[in-house]
Scaffold this active site. Sequence first.
Site, short mmCIF file in Angstrom:
data_model
loop_
_atom_site.label_atom_id
_atom_site.label_comp_id
_atom_site.label_asym_id
_atom_site.label_seq_id
_atom_site.Cartn_x
_atom_site.Cartn_y
_atom_site.Cartn_z
N ASP A 34 1.07 -1.25 -0.02
CA ASP A 34 -0.04 -0.01 0.01
C ASP A 34 0.74 1.51 0.08
O ASP A 34 2.17 1.11 0.45
CB ASP A 34 -0.96 0.00 1.37
CG ASP A 34 -0.15 -0.02 2.53
OD1 ASP A 34 0.72 -0.89 2.93
OD2 ASP A 34 -0.16 1.13 3.23
N ASN B 133 6.81 1.55 6.69
CA ASN B 133 7.61 0.61 7.85
C ASN B 133 8.12 -0.74 7.02
O ASN B 133 9.28 -1.27 7.51
CB ASN B 133 7.04 0.80 9.13
CG ASN B 133 7.09 2.05 9.84
OD1 ASN B 133 8.09 2.64 9.65
ND2 ASN B 133 6.10 2.43 10.57
#
Length: 182
Positions: A85, A106
């Site tokens: 995403d 992350n």
Amino acid sequence: MTLIVGLGNPTKQYENTRHNVGFMLIDLLKDDNFLDVSSAKFQGELFKYGKILLLKPTTFMNLSGNSVKAVNDFYKPKRIIVVHDDLDLGFGVVRFKKGGSSGGHNGIKSIDNLIGNDYERVRIGIGKKGNAANFVLGEFSDNEKTHLDEILSHCKNAIIELLESDITTISAKFSLKKSIQI
């Protein structure tokens, strides 16, 4: 051998969240031909068919690199494609690239820290509203869900062609540049 990694978070709690579009795409790519070759050492669900590996890390997003590194070290694929995403792309935008920065993602940071950034990426835009952490861990709205299958199907077709092509060609052919207004 090609390793296709879909990023996401394990457990039912996160199953339909925006952060899990990578997992959703792996589920779409996986068919009955793929054998489950998962092992605790891979820290993820791993499926193999011929020279294609599909991976869903079960380390949670922020530690995705641990799973990718374990599979990379064992199978030594010539190519790695990571699907994830992207908050910085509007909902429905799809981009392709090789290398580059993590953009604050992350899961990508974790992979970059453990194997470097010399891999191809399929970035699926989810847009951004409010608090980023709450947004990515939230479920798609009903409006978004009406378009999600079409977006994932488009990405599946792109990856299938990417297996026989290069990222530049696929980027020119399959990038979706316009956000879907929701």
